[in-house]
Scaffold this motif. Structure first.
Motif, PDB file in Angstrom:
ATOM      1  N   THR A 138       0.819  -1.214   0.000  1.00  0.00           N
ATOM      2  CA  THR A 138       0.000   0.000   0.000  1.00  0.00           C
ATOM      3  C   THR A 138       0.856   1.268   0.000  1.00  0.00           C
ATOM      4  O   THR A 138       1.980   1.288   0.502  1.00  0.00           O
ATOM      5  CB  THR A 138      -0.922   0.028   1.222  1.00  0.00           C
ATOM      6  N   ASN A 139       0.276   2.325  -0.568  1.00  0.00           N
ATOM      7  CA  ASN A 139       0.881   3.650  -0.564  1.00  0.00           C
ATOM      8  C   ASN A 139      -0.207   4.671  -0.287  1.00  0.00           C
ATOM      9  O   ASN A 139      -1.352   4.477  -0.712  1.00  0.00           O
ATOM     10  CB  ASN A 139       1.544   3.961  -1.916  1.00  0.00           C
ATOM     11  N   TYR A 140       0.162   5.744   0.393  1.00  0.00           N
ATOM     12  CA  TYR A 140      -0.807   6.770   0.753  1.00  0.00           C
ATOM     13  C   TYR A 140      -0.248   8.157   0.481  1.00  0.00           C
ATOM     14  O   TYR A 140       0.963   8.386   0.572  1.00  0.00           O
ATOM     15  CB  TYR A 140      -1.167   6.674   2.235  1.00  0.00           C
ATOM     16  N   ALA A 141      -1.166   9.065   0.183  1.00  0.00           N
ATOM     17  CA  ALA A 141      -0.784  10.464   0.148  1.00  0.00           C
ATOM     18  C   ALA A 141      -0.423  10.897   1.555  1.00  0.00           C
ATOM     19  O   ALA A 141      -1.019  10.431   2.535  1.00  0.00           O
ATOM     20  CB  ALA A 141      -1.937  11.307  -0.389  1.00  0.00           C
ATOM     21  N   ASP A 142       0.554  11.774   1.660  1.00  0.00           N
ATOM     22  CA  ASP A 142       0.976  12.214   2.991  1.00  0.00           C
ATOM     23  C   ASP A 142      -0.186  12.807   3.789  1.00  0.00           C
ATOM     24  O   ASP A 142      -0.245  12.663   5.013  1.00  0.00           O
ATOM     25  CB  ASP A 142       2.090  13.257   2.859  1.00  0.00           C
ATOM     26  N   SER A 143      -1.111  13.440   3.089  1.00  0.00           N
ATOM     27  CA  SER A 143      -2.208  14.131   3.781  1.00  0.00           C
ATOM     28  C   SER A 143      -3.194  13.179   4.447  1.00  0.00           C
ATOM     29  O   SER A 143      -3.995  13.612   5.284  1.00  0.00           O
ATOM     30  CB  SER A 143      -2.954  15.025   2.793  1.00  0.00           C
ATOM     31  N   VAL A 144      -3.136  11.894   4.084  1.00  0.00           N
ATOM     32  CA  VAL A 144      -4.120  10.957   4.644  1.00  0.00           C
ATOM     33  C   VAL A 144      -3.478   9.828   5.446  1.00  0.00           C
ATOM     34  O   VAL A 144      -4.188   8.998   6.029  1.00  0.00           O
ATOM     35  CB  VAL A 144      -5.011  10.351   3.534  1.00  0.00           C
ATOM     36  N   TYR A 164       3.219   1.446 -11.433  1.00  0.00           N
ATOM     37  CA  TYR A 164       4.103   2.040 -10.445  1.00  0.00           C
ATOM     38  C   TYR A 164       5.435   2.414 -11.099  1.00  0.00           C
ATOM     39  O   TYR A 164       5.974   1.684 -11.921  1.00  0.00           O
ATOM     40  CB  TYR A 164       4.378   1.057  -9.305  1.00  0.00           C
ATOM     41  N   SER A 165       5.959   3.547 -10.674  1.00  0.00           N
ATOM     42  CA  SER A 165       7.297   3.943 -11.064  1.00  0.00           C
ATOM     43  C   SER A 165       7.943   4.617  -9.863  1.00  0.00           C
ATOM     44  O   SER A 165       7.393   5.578  -9.313  1.00  0.00           O
ATOM     45  CB  SER A 165       7.264   4.915 -12.254  1.00  0.00           C
ATOM     46  N   SER A 166       9.048   4.071  -9.441  1.00  0.00           N
ATOM     47  CA  SER A 166       9.741   4.582  -8.249  1.00  0.00           C
ATOM     48  C   SER A 166       8.794   4.700  -7.061  1.00  0.00           C
ATOM     49  O   SER A 166       8.863   5.662  -6.292  1.00  0.00           O
ATOM     50  CB  SER A 166      10.381   5.948  -8.555  1.00  0.00           C
TER      51      SER A 166
END
Length: 126
Positions: free
Chosen positions: A60-66, A104-106
Motif C-alpha cells: 500500500t501507498n498513501y498520500a501524505d495528507s491521509v 508504479y514507477s519509483s
C-alpha cells in the motif's frame, strides 16, 4: 475492459468513520487480482488527487495528507477494493474515485487513464 462501481459515500459528521467500496463486476478474478488499484478524490475546481493505492501483492501507498487515517485494502475473491477513512474531517469532502490497472514507477502509483469509476460523494459537515 474493467468496469468499476464505487459505493459507500454519504453525509458524515467530523470524527466519524466510513468505508468506501469499489467493485469490478464482470471482471474475471484473475484479471482483477493482477491489477494494482488506486483511490483518488476530487473537489470542484481542483484536479483529481491521489489518495491511496494497493499493488497486486497488497503493498500500500498513501498520500501524505491521509497517512494514519486512511486504509486501503482489497478482497480479490470479491473483486473489491476498500478505502477506510477514520476521523473524518471537513477537508475530506470530495468525490472519491476508484482506478484500476495503474502502474508504479519509483514507488509512485500512476493511474490508468481509462479505468475509472463514476465516483461516490463524501460530505463531511457538522
Amino acid at each position: 475492459q474493467v468496469h468499476l462501481v464505487e459505493s459507500g459515500g454519504g453525509l458524515m459528521q467530523p470524527g466519524e468513520s466510513l468505508t468506501l467500496s469499489c467493485v469490478a463486476p464482470g471482471t474475471p478474478g484473475s484479471i482483477f487480482s493482477s491489477n494494482a488499484m488506486g483511490w483518488y478524490r476530487q473537489t470542484p475546481g481542483k484536479e483529481r488527487e491521489f489518495v491511496a493505492s494497493i499493488s497486486k501483492r497488497g503493498i500500500t501507498n498513501y498520500a501524505d495528507s491521509v497517512k494514519g487515517r486512511f486504509t486501503i485494502s482489497r478482497d480479490n475473491a470479491k473483486n473489491t477494493v476498500y478505502l477506510q477513512i477514520h476521523s473524518l474531517k471537513p477537508e475530506d469532502t470530495a468525490v472519491y474515485y476508484c482506478n484500476a490497472d495503474g502502474t508504479y514507477s519509483s514507488g509512485t502509483y500512476y493511474p490508468n487513464l481509462v479505468y475509472w469509476g463514476r465516483g461516490t460523494q463524501v460530505t463531511v459537515s457538522s
